[in-house]
Design a protein around this motif. Structure first.
Motif, short mmCIF file in Angstrom:
data_model
loop_
_atom_site.label_atom_id
_atom_site.label_comp_id
_atom_site.label_asym_id
_atom_site.label_seq_id
_atom_site.Cartn_x
_atom_site.Cartn_y
_atom_site.Cartn_z
N LEU A 112 0.81 -1.22 0.00
CA LEU A 112 0.00 0.00 0.00
C LEU A 112 0.84 1.27 0.00
CD1 LEU A 112 -2.80 -1.01 2.55
CD2 LEU A 112 -2.91 -1.00 0.05
N THR A 113 2.06 1.18 0.53
CA THR A 113 2.89 2.38 0.66
C THR A 113 4.08 2.42 -0.29
OG1 THR A 113 4.23 1.37 2.43
CG2 THR A 113 2.27 2.58 3.10
N ASN A 114 4.18 1.42 -1.19
CA ASN A 114 5.40 1.35 -2.02
C ASN A 114 5.56 2.56 -2.92
OD1 ASN A 114 5.25 0.47 -5.17
ND2 ASN A 114 3.37 -0.10 -4.11
N GLY A 115 4.45 3.25 -3.22
CA GLY A 115 4.54 4.44 -4.07
C GLY A 115 4.32 5.73 -3.31
N PHE A 116 4.60 5.69 -1.99
CA PHE A 116 4.29 6.87 -1.17
C PHE A 116 5.07 8.11 -1.59
CE2 PHE A 116 8.14 5.43 0.78
CZ PHE A 116 8.71 6.53 1.41
N THR A 117 6.22 7.93 -2.24
CA THR A 117 7.01 9.10 -2.63
C THR A 117 6.31 9.95 -3.68
OG1 THR A 117 8.20 7.73 -4.24
CG2 THR A 117 9.22 8.02 -2.06
N VAL A 118 5.37 9.35 -4.44
CA VAL A 118 4.66 10.15 -5.45
C VAL A 118 3.73 11.16 -4.80
CG1 VAL A 118 4.73 8.25 -7.10
CG2 VAL A 118 2.67 8.59 -5.74
#
Length: 510
Positions: free
Chosen positions: A455-461
């Protein structure tokens, strides 16, 4: 080569209470020609590759030496949870396709469908990736050569290898993977010597941990930036470990799975974990995290932190050696990709989630249709010969990026259901040929963090918005949901009741 298993030997262990043909285990189909060490090296072949030899460099620059090391140790603990859960099920019910079969039998046929197809597609497209990587690596020696030549050559070679009897395939993969293991061990010895002062820079010790520092800031500054760097590297670490679960895929072709599978599970995990952690530790000692070469983005030896370490130490001949090892690494991984993908298709077909013809085998027990279909996806590698085709190929690769975490989460769910089924049947865990430790807490631990990372793997976007990066990060999750819901709408499958879970079909005698 261990050729003590005859080509015609089939599973004497798997039984079916209803007298049906045991397609997965091999009464008429797959042959049990794999020893424990074959299973280990197939898993190592699929795991130790570009993620460690190349991806670890960018991970070091993103999180710093200590942040990167902690990330790999943490993901390693998740892998321990997954491997022990898988080992318990694969020893009790050793079938080809392994966890995709368990998902259909223990949880829901729709889960087995969605999990199996996204996992198969992940390995099939990764096969194409490895073919491209092999061509790029060879271009390190001669940039004028077209990668199309090598895509074609290696596609033919590895397709042919996967049509061989399983005993020859296992022996070949064992020797291929040994090169990578020897390289990492050799690098560790080399690193100890350089760190102790053999190189041109003298004694290094833990200098790189203090200058530029143990943690690197990523996107934002301060402690928040250091945590962002650490968390963003978890996906890189997960991609590097992806393939460790392949030891379970081969359970349906393992000789005496009650003994060989638990042994392979233990040795595979501790072997991969110790190699990865040792390599990351020493890379962090030899290469400062602010070294510009870590972020050049190439896919040949020049981007490998092993090569950068050698250049910093003043050993110029090593890049050519490492490039040769990189070539064997991606070729070995390509070999494992076709094997694992074909066995997943067999598992899908036997659970009626794929066409039945995919279970057909030749007299050597090779599922030739499944091998051919999986290998055919490798031809997508030719997309890279055109500019627009390369963009399409990059998007296909995005689907594979976090497929490992989806698979690991599903394995944990399967194991929780398996333990409930054992309780409903009154089967004590003490009766199991292999019992996973710290249950059920260890499985819940693995499931929780797999879902959290998914769920958080793309949090940097969300820190610096990018629409393309958002879809790149979450397209796998979206596809998985579409497959699951789509199958549910078409077949109206219902979750399997705990009391209806079949623990007898394909159960191993012990």
């Amino acid at each position: 080569m261990d050729l003590s298993i005859s080509e015609g030997e089939k599973s004497p262990k798997a039984v079916s209470v209803d007298g049906q043909k045991d397609l997965e285990a091999g009464d008429d189909q797959l042959h049990r020609g794999l020893r424990s060490h074959h299973l280990q090296f197939i898993a190592i072949g699929g795991t130790v590759g570009t993620g460690l030899f190349l991806g670890s460099g960018e991970a070091l620059a993103t999180a710093g030496p200590v942040g990167c090391l902690i990330a790999f140790i943490f993901v390693g603990s998740i892998i321990f949870s997954i491997m022990t859960s898988l080992g318990e099920m694969a020893t009790f019910i050793p079938v080809a396709g392994s966890f995709t079969v368990y998902a259909s039998r223990f949880v829901d046929r729709s889960l087995g469908f969605a999990m199996g197809w996204i996992y198969w597609f992940s390995w099939a497209v990764t096969f194409a990736l490895e073919l491209v990587a092999a061509g790029v690596i060879i271009q390190y020696w001669d940039a004028d050569l077209s990668i199309g030549i090598f895509i074609a050559i290696f596609w033919v070679v590895f397709t042919a290898l996967n049509f061989l009897p399983i005993r020859y395939f296992g022996a070949f993969e064992m020797w291929f993977s040994s090169i990578k293991v020897i390289t990492i061990v050799g690098f560790i010895i080399f690193a100890i010597c350089i760190d102790a002062g053999v190189g041109q820079n003298g004694y290094l010790g833990f200098h790189a941990w203090t200058n530029p520092g143990p943690f690197a800031e990523y996107i934002v500054t301060g402690d928040t930036g250091k945590f962002v760097g650490f968390w963003s590297v978890l996906v890189t670490a997960g991609f590097s470990y992806q393939g460790a679960e392949l030891v379970g895929i081969g359970a349906g072709e393992a000789h005496d799975p009650v003994k060989s599978v638990p042994k392979a599970i233990r040795w595979t995990f501790w072997g991969i974990f110790s190699l990865f952690i040792s390599a990351i530790f020493f890379i962090g000692l030899l290469v400062p995290s602010d070294t510009p070469e870590l972020l050049i983005g190439t896919t040949d030896a020049s981007a490998s932190p092993l090569v950068i370490a050698a250049n910093l130490a003043g050993v110029p001949v090593l890049p050519h050696i490492i490039n040769a090892v990189l070539l064997t690494a991606v070729l070995s991984a390509a070999n494992s990709n076709v094997y694992s993908g074909s066995r997943i298709l067999v598992g899908l077909a036997t659970e009626h989630n794929a066409p039945a013809f995919l279970t057909r085998t030749n007299k050597y027990g090779t599922p030739y249709f499944a091998v051919a279909v999986t290998s055919a996806i490798g031809l997508l590698a030719f997309l890279n010969l055109s500019e627009n085709g390369g963009d399409v190929f990059d998007w296909l690769l995005n689907i594979t990026a976090i497929a490992g975490f989806i698979t690991w989460a599903c394995i944990s769910v399967c194991h929780l259901r398996f333990m409930k089924a054992l309780g409903a049947r009154g089967i004590s865990r003490k009766q199991l040929p292999y019992a996973a430790p710290f249950q059920p807490y260890l499985t819940w631990f693995g499931l929780f963090f797999c879902i959290l990372i998914l769920l958080t793997n793309g949090f940097t976007v969300f820190i610096e918005w990018s629409t393309s990066d958002f879809f790149a990060a979450y397209v796998s999750v979206i596809l998985f949901i579409v497959l699951f819901v789509g199958h549910k709408l078409v077949f109206w499958s219902k979750p399997v009741k705990v009391t209806d879970i079949d623990l007898d079909r394909d159960r191993a005698k012990h």
